[in-house]
Design a protein around this motif. Structure first.
Motif, PDB file in Angstrom:
ATOM      1  N   ALA A 298      17.021  -3.657  -4.055  1.00  0.00           N
ATOM      2  CA  ALA A 298      16.077  -3.110  -3.309  1.00  0.00           C
ATOM      3  C   ALA A 298      15.705  -3.882  -2.603  1.00  0.00           C
ATOM      4  O   ALA A 298      16.093  -3.357  -1.006  1.00  0.00           O
ATOM      5  CB  ALA A 298      14.610  -2.957  -3.506  1.00  0.00           C
ATOM      6  N   GLU A 299      15.426  -4.799  -1.972  1.00  0.00           N
ATOM      7  CA  GLU A 299      15.219  -6.069  -0.201  1.00  0.00           C
ATOM      8  C   GLU A 299      16.501  -6.184  -0.036  1.00  0.00           C
ATOM      9  O   GLU A 299      16.476  -5.874   1.211  1.00  0.00           O
ATOM     10  CB  GLU A 299      14.691  -6.858  -0.894  1.00  0.00           C
ATOM     11  CG  GLU A 299      13.591  -7.432  -1.640  1.00  0.00           C
ATOM     12  CD  GLU A 299      12.761  -8.910  -2.263  1.00  0.00           C
ATOM     13  OE1 GLU A 299      11.139  -8.949  -1.991  1.00  0.00           O
ATOM     14  OE2 GLU A 299      14.012 -10.013  -2.340  1.00  0.00           O
ATOM     15  N   SER A 300      17.286  -6.511  -0.536  1.00  0.00           N
ATOM     16  CA  SER A 300      19.400  -6.283  -0.518  1.00  0.00           C
ATOM     17  C   SER A 300      19.067  -4.667   0.429  1.00  0.00           C
ATOM     18  O   SER A 300      19.696  -5.279   1.859  1.00  0.00           O
ATOM     19  CB  SER A 300      19.864  -7.195  -1.179  1.00  0.00           C
ATOM     20  OG  SER A 300      19.583  -8.205  -1.871  1.00  0.00           O
TER      21      SER A 300
ATOM     22  N   LEU B 285      10.780   3.788  -5.398  1.00  0.00           N
ATOM     23  CA  LEU B 285      11.477   3.493  -4.524  1.00  0.00           C
ATOM     24  C   LEU B 285      11.901   3.932  -3.274  1.00  0.00           C
ATOM     25  O   LEU B 285      11.696   3.587  -2.543  1.00  0.00           O
ATOM     26  CB  LEU B 285      13.197   3.514  -5.267  1.00  0.00           C
ATOM     27  CG  LEU B 285      13.256   2.372  -6.599  1.00  0.00           C
ATOM     28  CD1 LEU B 285      14.459   3.000  -7.703  1.00  0.00           C
ATOM     29  CD2 LEU B 285      13.430   0.833  -6.152  1.00  0.00           C
ATOM     30  N   LEU B 286      10.959   5.431  -3.375  1.00  0.00           N
ATOM     31  CA  LEU B 286      11.452   5.890  -2.465  1.00  0.00           C
ATOM     32  C   LEU B 286      10.692   5.634  -1.238  1.00  0.00           C
ATOM     33  O   LEU B 286      10.703   5.621   0.030  1.00  0.00           O
ATOM     34  CB  LEU B 286      11.647   7.395  -2.020  1.00  0.00           C
ATOM     35  CG  LEU B 286      11.748   8.434  -1.363  1.00  0.00           C
ATOM     36  CD1 LEU B 286      12.768   8.323  -0.535  1.00  0.00           C
ATOM     37  CD2 LEU B 286      10.985   9.883  -1.379  1.00  0.00           C
ATOM     38  N   ALA B 287       9.123   5.523  -1.321  1.00  0.00           N
ATOM     39  CA  ALA B 287       8.391   4.725  -0.578  1.00  0.00           C
ATOM     40  C   ALA B 287       8.687   3.694   0.634  1.00  0.00           C
ATOM     41  O   ALA B 287       8.452   3.084   1.027  1.00  0.00           O
ATOM     42  CB  ALA B 287       6.659   4.714  -1.068  1.00  0.00           C
TER      43      ALA B 287
ATOM     44  N   GLY C  54       0.846  -0.663   0.148  1.00  0.00           N
ATOM     45  CA  GLY C  54      -0.367   0.208  -0.395  1.00  0.00           C
ATOM     46  C   GLY C  54       1.114   1.467   0.137  1.00  0.00           C
ATOM     47  O   GLY C  54       0.401   2.291  -1.053  1.00  0.00           O
ATOM     48  N   ALA C  55       1.877   1.336   0.643  1.00  0.00           N
ATOM     49  CA  ALA C  55       2.673   2.386   0.623  1.00  0.00           C
ATOM     50  C   ALA C  55       3.806   2.413  -0.995  1.00  0.00           C
ATOM     51  O   ALA C  55       3.565   3.746  -1.416  1.00  0.00           O
ATOM     52  CB  ALA C  55       3.850   2.651   1.881  1.00  0.00           C
ATOM     53  N   VAL C  56       4.270   1.398  -1.084  1.00  0.00           N
ATOM     54  CA  VAL C  56       4.685   1.951  -2.554  1.00  0.00           C
ATOM     55  C   VAL C  56       3.619   2.427  -3.257  1.00  0.00           C
ATOM     56  O   VAL C  56       4.399   3.316  -3.960  1.00  0.00           O
ATOM     57  CB  VAL C  56       5.080   0.502  -2.926  1.00  0.00           C
ATOM     58  CG1 VAL C  56       5.331   0.576  -4.312  1.00  0.00           C
ATOM     59  CG2 VAL C  56       6.444   0.078  -1.951  1.00  0.00           C
ATOM     60  N   ALA C  57       2.218   1.791  -3.503  1.00  0.00           N
ATOM     61  CA  ALA C  57       1.546   1.922  -4.384  1.00  0.00           C
ATOM     62  C   ALA C  57       0.825   3.621  -4.103  1.00  0.00           C
ATOM     63  O   ALA C  57       1.060   4.076  -5.207  1.00  0.00           O
ATOM     64  CB  ALA C  57       0.175   0.974  -3.847  1.00  0.00           C
ATOM     65  N   ALA C  58       0.833   3.741  -2.463  1.00  0.00           N
ATOM     66  CA  ALA C  58       0.045   4.906  -3.171  1.00  0.00           C
ATOM     67  C   ALA C  58       1.281   6.344  -2.762  1.00  0.00           C
ATOM     68  O   ALA C  58       1.340   7.414  -3.285  1.00  0.00           O
ATOM     69  CB  ALA C  58       0.021   5.414  -1.684  1.00  0.00           C
TER      70      ALA C  58
ATOM     71  N   LYS D  51      16.445   7.682   1.273  1.00  0.00           N
ATOM     72  CA  LYS D  51      16.614   8.886   0.577  1.00  0.00           C
ATOM     73  C   LYS D  51      18.207   8.529  -0.662  1.00  0.00           C
ATOM     74  O   LYS D  51      17.863   8.363  -1.451  1.00  0.00           O
ATOM     75  CB  LYS D  51      17.187  10.018   1.060  1.00  0.00           C
ATOM     76  CG  LYS D  51      16.343  11.138  -0.676  1.00  0.00           C
ATOM     77  CD  LYS D  51      16.561  12.193  -0.332  1.00  0.00           C
ATOM     78  CE  LYS D  51      16.135  13.298  -1.571  1.00  0.00           C
ATOM     79  NZ  LYS D  51      15.558  14.755  -1.108  1.00  0.00           N
ATOM     80  N   ASP D  52      18.817   8.368   0.475  1.00  0.00           N
ATOM     81  CA  ASP D  52      19.828   7.558   0.017  1.00  0.00           C
ATOM     82  C   ASP D  52      20.003   6.146  -0.598  1.00  0.00           C
ATOM     83  O   ASP D  52      20.934   5.835  -1.694  1.00  0.00           O
ATOM     84  CB  ASP D  52      21.108   7.799   1.166  1.00  0.00           C
ATOM     85  CG  ASP D  52      21.616   8.917   1.970  1.00  0.00           C
ATOM     86  OD1 ASP D  52      21.208   9.863   1.071  1.00  0.00           O
ATOM     87  OD2 ASP D  52      21.952   8.802   3.089  1.00  0.00           O
ATOM     88  N   ALA D  53      19.247   5.082   0.442  1.00  0.00           N
ATOM     89  CA  ALA D  53      19.076   3.921  -0.738  1.00  0.00           C
ATOM     90  C   ALA D  53      18.671   4.138  -1.083  1.00  0.00           C
ATOM     91  O   ALA D  53      18.893   3.605  -2.961  1.00  0.00           O
ATOM     92  CB  ALA D  53      18.231   3.311  -0.110  1.00  0.00           C
ATOM     93  N   ALA D  54      17.439   5.176  -1.590  1.00  0.00           N
ATOM     94  CA  ALA D  54      16.810   5.274  -3.192  1.00  0.00           C
ATOM     95  C   ALA D  54      17.340   5.207  -4.230  1.00  0.00           C
ATOM     96  O   ALA D  54      17.010   5.505  -5.123  1.00  0.00           O
ATOM     97  CB  ALA D  54      15.466   6.037  -2.898  1.00  0.00           C
ATOM     98  N   SER D  55      17.937   6.745  -4.102  1.00  0.00           N
ATOM     99  CA  SER D  55      18.903   7.554  -4.865  1.00  0.00           C
ATOM    100  C   SER D  55      20.191   6.560  -5.410  1.00  0.00           C
ATOM    101  O   SER D  55      20.397   6.322  -6.437  1.00  0.00           O
ATOM    102  CB  SER D  55      19.555   8.530  -4.544  1.00  0.00           C
ATOM    103  OG  SER D  55      18.728   9.918  -4.306  1.00  0.00           O
ATOM    104  N   THR D  56      20.705   5.487  -4.399  1.00  0.00           N
ATOM    105  CA  THR D  56      21.440   4.614  -4.872  1.00  0.00           C
ATOM    106  C   THR D  56      20.955   3.208  -6.263  1.00  0.00           C
ATOM    107  O   THR D  56      21.697   3.265  -6.962  1.00  0.00           O
ATOM    108  CB  THR D  56      22.135   3.389  -3.851  1.00  0.00           C
ATOM    109  OG1 THR D  56      23.394   4.828  -2.608  1.00  0.00           O
ATOM    110  CG2 THR D  56      22.933   2.721  -4.162  1.00  0.00           C
TER     111      THR D  56
END
Length: 194
Positions: free
Chosen positions: A152-154, A78-80, A57-61, A168-173
């Motif tokens: 993304a999981e790892s 990715l950020l969500a 739900g968080a990702v879809a939203a 945000k760092d992880a999503a940017s990477t």
């Protein structure tokens, strides 16, 4: 009670967590836990399902509608995802470690959630692929979605365990890694072993 169970399962593991400990943490009696949530197996399954739906739900939203460009939708997704994993570390541990290591039926519950996320990501990549005039095939889209979700999981587990790494760092990477590669694919620039 389910919040207490998620906390116990994440911090103690499925085998070690007890219904007594869950009841104590929830501030209720053990018979009440059994009455409302059933056996330990049923409770763990309920935890997996609830946490999986919350993550999905968080990702879809976060992604937004089709009017948003594909790269922005992927970034938002990715950020969500990383934000959810960072803000709900016990939930992430239950989904990413505990459920997968306990065998069936728990691993199957997480596999269904993962399949939903992969299909969602494949849809986002497919939108980007449409602009590439057939350069990226359907098989490429499926493979890229699997790779992106696995990464993304790892990365979420690593980010949660590494001080100073934000969502945000992880999503940017991952976005830099994935979108740069997708951009090259859309320009028909494929890496090949010489």
């Amino acid at each position: 009670m389910v919040d207490a169970a998620v906390r116990c399962f994440a911090r103690q593991g499925y085998q070690t967590a007890s219904m007594d400990g869950i009841a104590e943490l929830a501030g209720v009696s053990k018979p009440l836990v059994y009455l409302y949530l059933g056996s330990k197996e049923e409770l763990f399954t309920a935890c997996i399902r609830r946490e999986a739906q919350a993550l999905l739900g968080a990702v879809a939203a976060g992604v937004g509608g089709p009017e948003v460009p594909p790269d922005e939708r992927l970034w938002a997704g990715l950020l969500a995802f990383f934000t959810y994993a960072a803000e709900h570390p016990d939930s992430w541990v239950v989904l990413s470690r505990q459920a997968r290591t306990q065998g069936e039926p728990f691993a199957g519950e997480v596999a269904r959630m993962r399949d939903e996320i992969v299909a969602f990501v494949a849809g986002l990549i497919g939108e980007a692929a449409e602009a590439a005039d057939g350069v990226i095939t359907g098989r490429d889209v499926d493979a890229l979605a699997q790779a992106l979700v696995g990464s993304a999981e790892s990365l979420a587990s690593w980010a949660n365990e590494t001080p100073g790494v934000t969502a945000k760092d992880a999503a940017s990477t991952l976005m830099n890694f994935a979108w740069a590669g997708l951009g090259n694919l859309m320009k028909s620039e494929r890496w090949s072993h010489r």
